[in-house]
Design an enzyme around this catalytic site. Structure first.
Site, PDB file in Angstrom:
ATOM      1  N   HIS A   1      34.014  15.898 -73.129  1.00 36.48           N
ATOM      2  CA  HIS A   1      35.323  15.701 -73.506  1.00 36.48           C
ATOM      3  C   HIS A   1      36.248  15.001 -72.605  1.00 36.48           C
ATOM      4  CE1 HIS A   1      34.041  18.358 -76.861  1.00 36.48           C
ATOM      5  NE2 HIS A   1      33.446  19.246 -75.751  1.00 36.48           N
TER       6      HIS A   1
ATOM      7  N   SER B   1      47.660  -9.301 -60.350  1.00 32.92           N
ATOM      8  CA  SER B   1      48.697  -9.456 -61.489  1.00 32.92           C
ATOM      9  C   SER B   1      49.530 -10.509 -61.156  1.00 32.92           C
ATOM     10  CB  SER B   1      49.340  -8.295 -61.761  1.00 32.92           C
ATOM     11  OG  SER B   1      50.751  -8.790 -62.424  1.00 32.92           O
TER      12      SER B   1
ATOM     13  N   LYS C   1      48.697  -4.963 -58.105  1.00 32.57           N
ATOM     14  CA  LYS C   1      47.732  -4.617 -58.962  1.00 32.57           C
ATOM     15  C   LYS C   1      46.399  -5.056 -58.577  1.00 32.57           C
ATOM     16  CE  LYS C   1      48.082  -3.404 -63.064  1.00 32.57           C
ATOM     17  NZ  LYS C   1      48.784  -3.738 -64.312  1.00 32.57           N
TER      18      LYS C   1
ATOM     19  N   GLU D   1      36.325  -4.753 -68.061  1.00 36.70           N
ATOM     20  CA  GLU D   1      36.820  -4.993 -69.316  1.00 36.70           C
ATOM     21  C   GLU D   1      36.299  -5.925 -70.231  1.00 36.70           C
ATOM     22  OE1 GLU D   1      41.708  -3.950 -68.922  1.00 36.70           O
ATOM     23  OE2 GLU D   1      41.018  -5.224 -67.394  1.00 36.70           O
TER      24      GLU D   1
END
Ligand code: ARG
Length: 445
Positions: free
Chosen positions: A140, A261, A267, A274
């Site tokens: 979980h 970024s 970043k 992804e």
């Protein structure tokens, strides 16, 4: 009509297989006396010349010529004249495209297998390096029990092992030659289908001509195996995305697979991971597209089936990229073992070990042990400390049967080392599985 009808913009990818199948077909026609051997020689020379042309200049597209089969035949006629027309004796584009596409998919399966072996090798290498590194194991996405990071990597090795076996299975099943099924009913010419099958490295000819030209199971099998494989890659990609986030801080993804970024200089975005996750959606879409294209088609060939290729080509490109990106990330990712250990030690991840100890050493029934453990965890939470930080007096105040030996099972190392059942997370068990993995095809070094 010209535009809706043409498949050359995408089926030109099949050119090598188209020429290879034609070479086998014409050699067989000559052996069987269906085509004169001088004519066959001219056809063979012409086909070889076309292969060289395509190799150096690519396939020139002419929508009027519809597909790759007509392109090759038309070019052959330009080179050798009307003799070119003899090549299409005793076959049809229906068995031709079924053969070419099978050859393409078979080669794609072999490429995927090689790429997956490289991914497995990267997983096994990192697993070996980190068999003793401790991380929280989750259920979980809640800290459950500490595990070996190597064990976690080997979980993905197992998924990829099944993927390779699924592709291998599909390859075995599809390795039959439809060539010679002709348009749908077979042919009256005395062809030798065994011969063309063996020249094309198929195990045997297909047994039913109607099925031969209408079957696209091999493409669906590829897409279904690709779907399952990309699901696995997507799960690993997702773990990397989570692990690379600042609150987790488990990993630093290599610069080569991250981007910055444009406005936030601090970043480091896990773009490659992804995209692997994103590509999975497109691969599932490709699988879905062909399933629905084939649904309800009457026998034998229908033109709908020309739409079989784009989804397979797209899925193959996406899967190849996904495997390569995951292999690079797995090989180069930096694991933060200290951070993983710190989180494994928080969150009462050895509570089960404590309960097991109560059963084993203090002879409590498991249900009662579970209850006592709950009280101990509640106390530790109240004191804002770990289980190992409680004093023996505090333990004994909860249950007098607890003695000082209990501290030997409260560390995460002891917990992980104790889970030595077959397939368990104990580092020695993990090394058993690693040794076994290193003997599988493609992983021997
Ligand atoms: N371009 C076609 C395809 O990819 C080849 C087969 C055409 N057959 C036909 N009967 N029109 O499916």
């Amino acid at each position: 009509m010209r535009e809706i009808n043409a498949s050359i913009p995408f089926d030109k990818k099949l050119w090598r297989h188209d020429i290879r199948a034609s070479l086998a077909h014409v050699a067989m026609l000559a052996d069987q006396g269906i085509v004169e051997s001088e004519d066959a020689t001219q056809i063979i020379n012409g086909l070889n010349q076309i292969a060289q042309e395509y190799e150096s200049d690519g396939v020139t597209e002419d929508l009027d010529l519809e597909d790759i089969h007509m392109h090759v035949e038309a070019r052959l006629a330009e080179i050798i004249g009307p003799v070119a027309g003899r090549l299409h004796t005793a076959r049809s584009r229906n068995d031709q495209v079924a053969t070419d596409f099978r050859l393409w998919v078979r080669a794609a399966m072999d490429m995927v297998d090689g790429a997956l072996a490289a991914l497995q090798k990267a997983l096994v290498d990192r697993a070996e390096e980190h068999a003793d590194t401790i991380m929280p194991g989750f259920t979980h996405l809640q800290s459950a029990q500490p595990v070996s990071l190597g064990h976690h990597m080997m979980a993905y090795y197992e998924m990829i092992r099944r993927d390779r076996s699924r592709f291998a299975d599909a390859r075995k099943r599809m390795n039959e030659s439809p060539l010679g099924a002709a348009a749908l009913a077979g042919t009256g010419f005395p062809i030798d289908r065994e011969k063309t099958a063996s020249m094309l490295d198929f195990d045997n000819p297909t047994a039913n001509s109607l099925d031969s030209v209408s079957d696209r199971d091999f493409a669906l099998d590829y897409l279904m195996a690709a779907t399952q494989c990309s699901l696995h890659l997507s799960r690993l990609a997702e773990e990397f995305v989570i692990w690379a986030s600042q609150p987790f801080g488990f990993i630093k993804l290599p610069d080569s697979f991250s981007t910055g970024s444009s406005i936030m200089p601090q970043k480091r975005n896990p773009d490659a991971a992804e995209l692997v996750r994103g590509h999975c959606g497109r691969i599932v879409g490709a699988m879905n597209a062909l399933v629905i294209t084939m649904k309800g088609l009457p026998l034998a060939y229908s033109k709908d089936m020309q739409d079989d290729k784009p989804p397979v080509f797209e899925a193959h490109d996406l899967l190849g990229l996904s495997i390569a990106a995951m292999t690079g990330m797995v090989a180069e990712v930096e694991f933060n073992g200290d951070r993983m250990r710190a989180l494994a030690e928080s969150g009462y991840s050895t509570a089960t070990d404590f309960a097991d100890w109560l059963v084993r050493e203090a002879k409590l029934p498991f249900r009662e042990a579970h209850h006592v453990t709950g009280s101990v965890v509640a106390l530790a939470e109240e004191q804002n400390c770990g289980l190992a930080d409680l004093t023996l007096d505090q333990f004994q105040a909860i249950d007098s049967r607890i003695n000082a030996d209990v501290f030997s099972v409260l560390s995460v190392d002891a917990s992980v080392a104790s889970r030595s059942s077959y397939g368990g997370t104990a580092p020695d068990q993990v090394r058993v599985q690693i040794a076994k993995a290193r003997k599988t095809p493609g992983l021997e070094s």
